[in-house]
Design an enzyme around this catalytic site. Structure first.
Site, short mmCIF file in Angstrom:
data_model
loop_
_atom_site.label_atom_id
_atom_site.label_comp_id
_atom_site.label_asym_id
_atom_site.label_seq_id
_atom_site.Cartn_x
_atom_site.Cartn_y
_atom_site.Cartn_z
CB ILE A 1 -1.33 -3.33 3.13
CG1 ILE A 1 -0.44 -2.75 4.23
CG2 ILE A 1 -2.73 -2.76 3.25
CD1 ILE A 1 -0.21 -1.24 4.10
CE LYS B 1 6.69 4.03 22.19
NZ LYS B 1 8.05 4.57 22.49
N GLY B 2 3.98 1.76 16.36
CA GLY B 2 3.99 1.33 14.96
C GLY B 2 5.40 1.11 14.44
N GLY C 1 5.62 0.48 10.71
CA GLY C 1 5.48 0.46 9.25
C GLY C 1 6.26 1.55 8.54
CD GLU C 2 3.62 5.50 7.77
OE1 GLU C 2 3.39 6.43 7.03
OE2 GLU C 2 2.88 5.17 8.71
N GLY D 1 0.81 -1.22 0.00
CA GLY D 1 0.00 0.00 0.00
C GLY D 1 0.84 1.26 0.00
CG PHE D 2 4.28 1.28 -0.10
CD1 PHE D 2 4.88 0.64 0.98
CD2 PHE D 2 4.33 0.66 -1.34
CE1 PHE D 2 5.51 -0.59 0.82
CE2 PHE D 2 4.95 -0.57 -1.50
CZ PHE D 2 5.54 -1.20 -0.42
CB ILE E 1 8.75 -6.50 18.86
CG1 ILE E 1 9.47 -5.15 18.79
CG2 ILE E 1 8.87 -7.26 17.54
CD1 ILE E 1 8.88 -4.13 17.84
CD GLN F 1 5.78 -3.69 8.03
OE1 GLN F 1 5.39 -2.54 8.10
NE2 GLN F 1 5.66 -4.40 6.93
MO1 MOS Z 1 0.84 5.33 5.33
S1 MOS Z 1 1.74 6.76 4.15
O1 MOS Z 1 0.34 6.36 6.61
O2 MOS Z 1 -0.52 4.75 4.50
#
Ligand code: MOS
Length: 739
Positions: free
Chosen positions: A466, A702-703, A705-706, A239-240, A630, A639
């Site tokens: 995703i 905590k996340g 993904g980014e 997705g991104f 984690i 990730q």
């Molecule tokens: Mo991500 S850029 O917050 O879908």
């Protein structure tokens, strides 16, 4: 929580389905009578469609309909949709205005994809052209204050007196950094299949990051009752950020399905991914820093521009991290947007944070060089012990430990302070580092867990996987709370008929859904306990609830583990089809929180730059991350690997170029838009610092993904400077910039 299921490196529960082709992606459904659509795109950047010659297309074999701005049905909720600041205004051919090159201006529906595509190529369009705005620098003078996205406050912050502090300082940095337009390239392009069940009921198979989010917009747009719109997105190939919002193809597939009275499939080509969905806008950022002789920051000013489309607002909030990353008494940030005749930009992995940390973390490196100070030491000196933007404590912060562990694993101690100090023949070797961070966010979420008569469980939540491993970690959380083996838990995600789930965006999916799944599953287990201890037929009858253990699908007496029965036995005796738990983990709004939640980390990178050719190779990469609990060491590592590689693309190769006269994307495929390939990526050492966060949410998650992407471009640029003595402030760091 047992440690058996929470934390270990478990393989994906859906791995087999995916590699055997049994996981059904949006484009892989085949409703009866389905036909195919292809989009016709504008070939001028600005003006209006005067006339479209469609006869040839209409007569082409297999063609069922040709939609143009003239005959496309009006959308009942278009005004509401248009009012949303980050929706593509002209996505659905509601008028004949052309605002960017590549805008959808027609849809051809035919009995095969090939016939639709061919017929689309036969449509001839005549335009009234108007002068287009295509140069961001030419728009600086007329730039507008940057809006906040989706109701977020506009970017910008002031504390202290930055002008006075800059004037008084002995050491200053004043530099401008630029990041290019970038496009998301998930493996799976966007795809939608629209099915009108009747005039009021719509089903859309759609590749997206959150079905409820997409439903909210589509039901508004089509004037439908939300409950009458079903969005299905069970498996998503990446997705991104580009699959967060519905783009033109989703809306057009629905309109086309209405027009032909049959289900319509609309799949974007790789080339169309560069014009029919959003992108990361280019930024031009000015950073001014000042420090005293000891390296303490005294002033930080971060301002600049990002591009947006002519009529829609979207800002890349690149200054946000400068508000809070370092302890600095005098800070000013503000941003503007320049309107161009380009598509509407959108969220892309670390929106704001990724370009923003390139500028800030490069400037820190420049400051360290001016101060003749180790850049890691400079960051330690300026560590923010509490959130300086909101003046409140962190939920938890282990950044100093990330610095320590990362530096140790990398061997940072051995690094010479001076640039251009290490060479291997023609190759200059250097190392750099940068801080990584991302806010710990959450979205509303409801989960339902049922333990079924056969003793297995099903957990329902309209969250999205995703490609991140969400099916797996959610099943782990449920199995752990239920006392079931992992394979006895079936997750159901990605369908609006399921309870409200979070967007898989903002790195917030796991933190949003896990507490709800845990709580719903715990409730279901507690009901089984209650049924057993209250039932004279149960071997556990009369025990106190706390004396009953749940293990491997059985309840048993804590004192006598031979005494017990299975979940299936309990339900069978009561003749119950299932027991059910339901939980809502909707978070408190951020402005009411007492703490600031962020994940932090540090990247350390070694580069080898060929002095004669200017080529940059990444030879070593160490990243240490502190991101709360984690859940799965394997999917979490993946990730961060993915995030870092995303950052390496940003640092070295990725750049969307538009023709300066026509505004058409010239790099609209993977031959011209350069993503890192295996040969570009070294073995990446990912280390997680253990962190127990008591405040961020019920499970301390905590996340991840980014955060992996943030800071990477700066770490690479800093390493390139250390290798060569050349400071590249313009991404990507291509060889021409080093010669
Ligand atoms: Mo991500 S850029 O917050 O879908």
């Amino acid at each position: 929580m047992s440690s058996k299921l929470i934390g270990p490196a478990l393989s994906r529960v859906d791995g087999r389905l995916k590699v055997t082709g049994k996981a059904t992606y949006a484009a892989e459904y085949n409703p009866p009578g389905m036909v195919y659509a292809a989009i016709v795109q504008s070939t001028v950047p600005r003006g209006s469609v005067l006339r479209m010659q469609t006869t040839e297309a209409e007569r082409a074999p297999g063609v069922l309909a040709v939609l143009t701005p003239r005959n496309t049905p009006k959308l009942p909720g278009a005004d509401k949709y248009v009012a949303n600041p980050i929706m593509p205004r002209l996505a659905a051919m509601q008028d004949s205005e052309v605002l960017y090159n590549g805008q959808p201006i027609g849809v051809v529906v035919a009995d095969s994809f090939e016939r639709a595509t061919h017929a689309a190529s036969l449509v001839r369009t005549f335009y009234v052209e108007k002068p287009a705005a295509l140069d961001i620098e030419a728009g600086f003078a007329s730039a507008e204050p940057a809006p906040g996205n989706f109701g977020a406050p506009p970017p910008g912050h002031t504390r202290g007196d930055v002008t006075a502090a800059l004037a008084a300082a002995s050491t200053r940095v004043d530099a401008t950094y630029t990041t290019p337009t970038e496009n998301h390239n998930p493996m799976e392009p966007h795809a939608a299949i629209a099915v009108w069940d009747d005039a009021e009921h719509l089903t859309l198979y759609d590749a997206n990051q959150g079905v409820h989010f997409v439903r909210m917009f589509l039901s508004q747009l089509f004037g439908l009752v939300p409950d009458n719109v079903r969005i299905i997105s069970r498996y998503v190939g990446g997705g991104f950020g580009c699959k967060a919002l519905p783009w033109s193809h989703s809306i057009l597939s629905v309109l086309a399905a209405k027009a032909v009275g049959r289900p319509v499939k609309l799949v974007l080509t790789r080339q169309q991914m560069f014009s029919l969905v959003g992108y990361r806008p280019q930024t031009i950022q000015k950073v001014e820093l000042a420090a005293n002789a000891q390296g303490k920051l005294t002033a930080l000013r971060h301002t600049g521009f990002s591009e947006t489309s002519e009529k829609d607002g979207f800002s890349e909030p690149f200054t946000n991290t400068s508000n809070m990353l370092y302890a600095c008494p005098n800070v000013h940030t503000s941003q503007k947007v320049v309107r161009l005749n380009a598509g509407t930009p959108t969220f892309m992995r670390g929106p704001g944070e990724s370009p923003g940390t390139f500028a800030l973390e490069s400037a820190l490196d420049e400051l360290a060089h001016s101060l003749k100070m180790d850049p890691l030491e400079l960051r330690r000196i300026n560590h923010a012990d509490k959130d300086p933007e909101h003046n409140r404590p962190w939920t938890s912060k282990s950044l100093l430990e990330c610095y320590r562990v990362g530096a140790e694993r990398f061997g940072w101690k051995k690094r010479p302070l001076q640039p251009r100090a290490t060479r291997d023949g023609e190759v200059l070797i250097g190392s750099g580092m940068a801080t990584a961070l991302f806010p710990a966010m959450r979205f509303p979420c409801v989960a339902v867990t049922r333990v079924l008569a056969d003793g297995s469980a099903v957990v329902q939540c309209a969250a999205a996987d995703i490609g991140t491993g969400a099916y797996t970690v959610f099943a782990q959380v449920a199995a752990d709370a239920l006392g079931l083996p992992l394979e006895k838990v079936r997750m159901e995600l990605g369908d609006t008929t399921l309870p409200l789930g979070p967007l898989a965006g903002g790195s917030a999916s796991t933190a949003s859904a896990s507490p709800a799944i845990q709580s719903a599953s715990t409730q279901a287990r507690q009901q089984l306990v209650k049924l057993a201890i209250e039932d004279t037929g149960s071997p556990l009858h009369g025990l106190a609830a706390q004396d009953v253990l749940a293990e491997n699908g059985r309840l048993l007496s804590r004192k006598d583990k031979n005494k017990g029965e299975t979940y299936a036995q309990i339900l069978a005796r009561k003749q119950l089809p299932h027991v059910e738990g339901k939980a809502d983990s909707t978070p408190t709004p951020p402005d009411q929180q007492k703490h600031s939640g962020y994940a932090f980390g540090a990247h350390f990178v070694e580069v080898r730059v060929d002095e004669a050719l200017g080529t940059v190779r990444i030879s070593r990469f160490v990243t240490s991350m502190a991101a709360g609990r984690i859940l799965n060491a394997k999917t979490a590592r993946s990730q961060i690997l993915g995030g870092v590689i995303f950052g390496l693309g940003m640092a070295l190769t990725e750049e969307t170029l538009r023709d300066p006269r026509l505004g058409r994307v010239m790099t609209a495929d993977l031959a011209d838009y350069h993503l890192p390939v295996h040969a570009d990526v070294p073995d990446i050492d990912v280390h997680f610092v253990e962190e127990m966060d008591p405040h961020v949410n019920a499970m301390g998650i905590k996340g991840i993904g980014e955060i992996g992407t943030t800071g990477v471009a700066a770490a690479v640029a800093n390493a390139v400077f250390h290798a060569t003595g050349k400071r590249v402030r313009e991404l990507p760091i291509t060889l021409d910039k080093l010669l």
